[in-house]
Design an enzyme around this catalytic site. Structure first.
Site, PDB file in Angstrom:
ATOM      1  N   GLY A   1       0.830  -1.208   0.000  1.00 59.15           N
ATOM      2  CA  GLY A   1       0.000   0.000   0.000  1.00 59.15           C
ATOM      3  C   GLY A   1       0.858   1.249   0.000  1.00 59.15           C
ATOM      4  O   GLY A   1       1.835   1.318   0.742  1.00 59.15           O
TER       5      GLY A   1
ATOM      6  N   ARG B   1       1.295  -5.188  -5.661  1.00 61.41           N
ATOM      7  CA  ARG B   1       1.250  -6.377  -4.811  1.00 61.41           C
ATOM      8  C   ARG B   1       1.650  -7.528  -5.725  1.00 61.41           C
ATOM      9  O   ARG B   1       1.314  -7.541  -6.900  1.00 61.41           O
ATOM     10  CB  ARG B   1      -0.133  -6.547  -4.211  1.00 61.41           C
ATOM     11  CG  ARG B   1      -0.431  -5.399  -3.232  1.00 61.41           C
ATOM     12  CD  ARG B   1      -1.473  -5.762  -2.195  1.00 61.41           C
ATOM     13  NE  ARG B   1      -1.334  -4.923  -1.010  1.00 61.41           N
ATOM     14  CZ  ARG B   1      -1.923  -3.726  -0.841  1.00 61.41           C
ATOM     15  NH1 ARG B   1      -2.676  -3.219  -1.789  1.00 61.41           N
ATOM     16  NH2 ARG B   1      -1.753  -3.051   0.265  1.00 61.41           N
TER      17      ARG B   1
ATOM     18  N   ASP C   1       4.158  -4.062   6.564  1.00 66.66           N
ATOM     19  CA  ASP C   1       4.632  -5.337   7.143  1.00 66.66           C
ATOM     20  C   ASP C   1       4.744  -6.445   6.096  1.00 66.66           C
ATOM     21  O   ASP C   1       5.664  -7.268   6.154  1.00 66.66           O
ATOM     22  CB  ASP C   1       3.799  -5.760   8.346  1.00 66.66           C
ATOM     23  CG  ASP C   1       2.327  -5.912   8.033  1.00 66.66           C
ATOM     24  OD1 ASP C   1       1.884  -5.446   6.966  1.00 66.66           O
ATOM     25  OD2 ASP C   1       1.606  -6.504   8.861  1.00 66.66           O
TER      26      ASP C   1
ATOM     27  N   THR D   1       3.661   3.265   5.700  1.00 68.58           N
ATOM     28  CA  THR D   1       2.255   2.838   5.701  1.00 68.58           C
ATOM     29  C   THR D   1       1.454   3.849   6.504  1.00 68.58           C
ATOM     30  O   THR D   1       1.948   4.362   7.524  1.00 68.58           O
ATOM     31  CB  THR D   1       2.070   1.430   6.295  1.00 68.58           C
ATOM     32  OG1 THR D   1       0.682   1.240   6.601  1.00 68.58           O
ATOM     33  CG2 THR D   1       2.849   1.213   7.569  1.00 68.58           C
TER      34      THR D   1
ATOM     35  N   ASP E   1      -1.030   3.204   8.275  1.00 71.26           N
ATOM     36  CA  ASP E   1      -1.694   2.559   9.423  1.00 71.26           C
ATOM     37  C   ASP E   1      -0.955   2.693  10.753  1.00 71.26           C
ATOM     38  O   ASP E   1      -1.528   2.427  11.798  1.00 71.26           O
ATOM     39  CB  ASP E   1      -1.896   1.061   9.139  1.00 71.26           C
ATOM     40  CG  ASP E   1      -2.939   0.824   8.062  1.00 71.26           C
ATOM     41  OD1 ASP E   1      -3.837   1.675   7.933  1.00 71.26           O
ATOM     42  OD2 ASP E   1      -2.855  -0.190   7.349  1.00 71.26           O
TER      43      ASP E   1
ATOM     44  N   ASP F   1       1.192   0.705  11.981  1.00 70.24           N
ATOM     45  CA  ASP F   1       0.986  -0.599  12.623  1.00 70.24           C
ATOM     46  C   ASP F   1       2.246  -1.455  12.636  1.00 70.24           C
ATOM     47  O   ASP F   1       2.157  -2.674  12.669  1.00 70.24           O
ATOM     48  CB  ASP F   1      -0.148  -1.354  11.898  1.00 70.24           C
ATOM     49  CG  ASP F   1       0.177  -1.614  10.434  1.00 70.24           C
ATOM     50  OD1 ASP F   1       1.139  -1.020   9.919  1.00 70.24           O
ATOM     51  OD2 ASP F   1      -0.539  -2.415   9.806  1.00 70.24           O
TER      52      ASP F   1
ATOM     53  N   ARG G   1      -7.545  -1.981   9.083  1.00 68.28           N
ATOM     54  CA  ARG G   1      -8.154  -3.318   9.159  1.00 68.28           C
ATOM     55  C   ARG G   1      -7.786  -4.009  10.468  1.00 68.28           C
ATOM     56  O   ARG G   1      -8.604  -4.620  11.118  1.00 68.28           O
ATOM     57  CB  ARG G   1      -7.720  -4.178   7.971  1.00 68.28           C
ATOM     58  CG  ARG G   1      -8.614  -4.051   6.757  1.00 68.28           C
ATOM     59  CD  ARG G   1      -8.375  -5.189   5.788  1.00 68.28           C
ATOM     60  NE  ARG G   1      -6.995  -5.233   5.345  1.00 68.28           N
ATOM     61  CZ  ARG G   1      -6.535  -4.618   4.267  1.00 68.28           C
ATOM     62  NH1 ARG G   1      -7.339  -3.916   3.513  1.00 68.28           N
ATOM     63  NH2 ARG G   1      -5.267  -4.695   3.921  1.00 68.28           N
TER      64      ARG G   1
HETATM   65  P1  ADP Z   1       2.210  -3.844   2.824  1.00 69.63           P
HETATM   66  O1  ADP Z   1       3.673  -3.882   2.598  1.00 69.63           O
HETATM   67  O2  ADP Z   1       1.630  -2.486   2.604  1.00 69.63           O
HETATM   68  O3  ADP Z   1       1.818  -4.487   4.135  1.00 69.63           O
HETATM   69  P2  ADP Z   1       1.256  -6.259   1.412  1.00 69.63           P
HETATM   70  O4  ADP Z   1       0.914  -6.981   2.657  1.00 69.63           O
HETATM   71  O5  ADP Z   1       0.318  -6.324   0.270  1.00 69.63           O
HETATM   72  O6  ADP Z   1       1.509  -4.690   1.661  1.00 69.63           O
HETATM   73  O7  ADP Z   1       2.686  -6.795   0.921  1.00 69.63           O
HETATM   74  C1  ADP Z   1       3.301  -6.240  -0.205  1.00 69.63           C
HETATM   75  C2  ADP Z   1       4.022  -7.303  -0.972  1.00 69.63           C
HETATM   76  O8  ADP Z   1       5.075  -7.863  -0.172  1.00 69.63           O
HETATM   77  C3  ADP Z   1       3.192  -8.518  -1.382  1.00 69.63           C
HETATM   78  O9  ADP Z   1       2.406  -8.289  -2.521  1.00 69.63           O
HETATM   79  C4  ADP Z   1       4.284  -9.543  -1.661  1.00 69.63           C
HETATM   80  O10 ADP Z   1       4.885  -9.320  -2.922  1.00 69.63           O
HETATM   81  C5  ADP Z   1       5.312  -9.212  -0.563  1.00 69.63           C
HETATM   82  N1  ADP Z   1       5.127 -10.125   0.575  1.00 69.63           N
HETATM   83  C6  ADP Z   1       4.135 -10.114   1.488  1.00 69.63           C
HETATM   84  N2  ADP Z   1       4.240 -11.159   2.345  1.00 69.63           N
HETATM   85  C7  ADP Z   1       5.330 -11.863   1.940  1.00 69.63           C
HETATM   86  C8  ADP Z   1       5.979 -13.060   2.411  1.00 69.63           C
HETATM   87  N3  ADP Z   1       5.522 -13.740   3.453  1.00 69.63           N
HETATM   88  N4  ADP Z   1       7.078 -13.471   1.746  1.00 69.63           N
HETATM   89  C9  ADP Z   1       7.558 -12.784   0.686  1.00 69.63           C
HETATM   90  N5  ADP Z   1       6.997 -11.668   0.199  1.00 69.63           N
HETATM   91  C10 ADP Z   1       5.899 -11.204   0.806  1.00 69.63           C
END
Ligand code: ADP
Length: 319
Positions: free
Chosen positions: A11, A72, A103, A125, A127, A129, A171
């Site tokens: 995000g 993503r 995260d 982010t 959030d 968080d 969320r």
């Molecule tokens: P944010 O970073 O804002 O929390 P996401 O949770 O969508 O956003 O995570 C962003 C991207 O990070 C995901 O689309 C994926 O490519 C990568 N990612 C998330 N979780 C994992 C994981 N467990 N292992 C490897 N890459 C991950």
């Protein structure tokens, strides 16, 4: 170390551009070459990678969004996807990476480090968080966007003697709701971290109503329930005119506040500094206004906590 990379992922949040600028300029200041990876881990896998110069990050410090774009990418959650990413980094001669994101993005950064590729996470982010930092880049801007919106809603709420339910982002995390609710004198603040009862929400509303209050504001984080449903329930129980506003993605945009620009500049530069010190698998953060770094896996294993004293205060001040 001669060449490093930077990407934004997940995000977006206001201030990511200021963080990119800081990474790029700090790297060049230390005679490193710096490459931008476009569209997060998706662009990493596809080799969407370009060299950045001092001027590449000119005129972006005040802009929301991210000039590197974000995405993503499910494929990066697989070992195969991660290996492809590392192959691309090696192809471009990139020796270390700075990942700006939330995260989820940090989990990706942790994986890269586990596979032997030094990576540092910068918390971006809205959030707020992420454990291991008091503030994340974008939180302050999102908060100010919410407060501006609630101030406007409060005007019309007063004119029409209405109750307004405002649904904000979050969320799993209630910081936006808690801070904006406190800053705007909300009657009730509903967050995912704390149980609430509709009886209590209604009692507070009726108490205000009985002493002649013209308007009431209830702030609900999306993770604590649907604003629409909560408004329906209030109307049913009180018969007060109740309206709902879901603020949605306006909370992600806009020019970053001074606080977010300064935070992003400090954290982005610090990420390069600790890479130069030979660190990897760390996230940078700010605690009590001091720059800090923590192991990403440690930070991810701890859940960010809301400030209980603030939550209690919000109740005490909205009697
Ligand atoms: P944010 O970073 O804002 O929390 P996401 O949770 O969508 O956003 O995570 C962003 C991207 O990070 C995901 O689309 C994926 O490519 C990568 N990612 C998330 N979780 C994992 C994981 N467990 N292992 C490897 N890459 C991950």
């Amino acid at each position: 170390m001669k060449r490093i990379g930077v990407l934004t992922s997940g995000g977006d949040s206001p201030g990511m551009n200021a963080a990119i600028r800081a990474v790029v300029r700090k790297a060049i200041y230390h005679n490193l070459e710096i490459y931008g990876i476009y569209y997060g881990y998706a662009g990493l896998i596809n080799g969407d990678i370009k060299k950045l110069e001092i001027g590449s990050v000119g005129d972006i410090i005040h802009r929301g969004g991210t000039m590197l774009y974000t995405a993503r990418c499910e494929e990066f959650k697989t070992l195969e996807g991660q290996k492809k990413g590392i192959e691309q980094l090696e192809k471009f001669g990139i020796e270390a990476l700075v990942v700006i994101g939330g995260d989820g993005s940090f989990r990706g950064a942790e994986k890269l480090t586990e596979h032997g590729f030094p990576t540092i996470g910068v918390p971006g982010t809205i959030d707020n968080d992420i454990s291991g930092t008091d503030y994340t880049i974008g939180f302050d801007t999102a908060l100010n966007t919410v407060i501006n919106a609630i101030d406007k809603i409060r005007d019309t709420a007063t004119s029409h003697e209405r109750t307004y339910v405002i649904e904000v982002m979050g969320r799993d995390a209630g910081d936006i709701a808690l801070w904006s609710g406190l800053a705007d004198g909300a009657e009730s603040i509903l967050i995912p971290e704390e149980n609430y009862s509709m009886n209590d929400v209604v009692q507070r509303l009726m108490k205000g109503h009985e002493r002649g209050k013209k308007h009431s504001i209830i702030v609900v984080a999306e993770g604590a329930g649907s604003g629409v449903e909560i408004a329906k329930e209030i109307k049913k129980r009180t018969n007060l005119e109740t309206r709902v506003t879901v603020l949605g993605h306006i909370q992600r945009g806009g020019s970053p506040t001074a606080s977010d620009r300064v935070l992003a500049s400090r954290l982005g530069a610090y990420a390069v500094e600790i890479l130069l010190d030979g660190k990897a698998g760390k996230m940078v953060g700010i605690e009590k206004n001091v720059l800090v770094s923590h192991d990403i896996d440690d930070a991810l294993s701890r859940k960010h906590q809301i400030d209980q004293t603030m939550f209690k205060l919000s109740k005490e001040l909205s009697i």
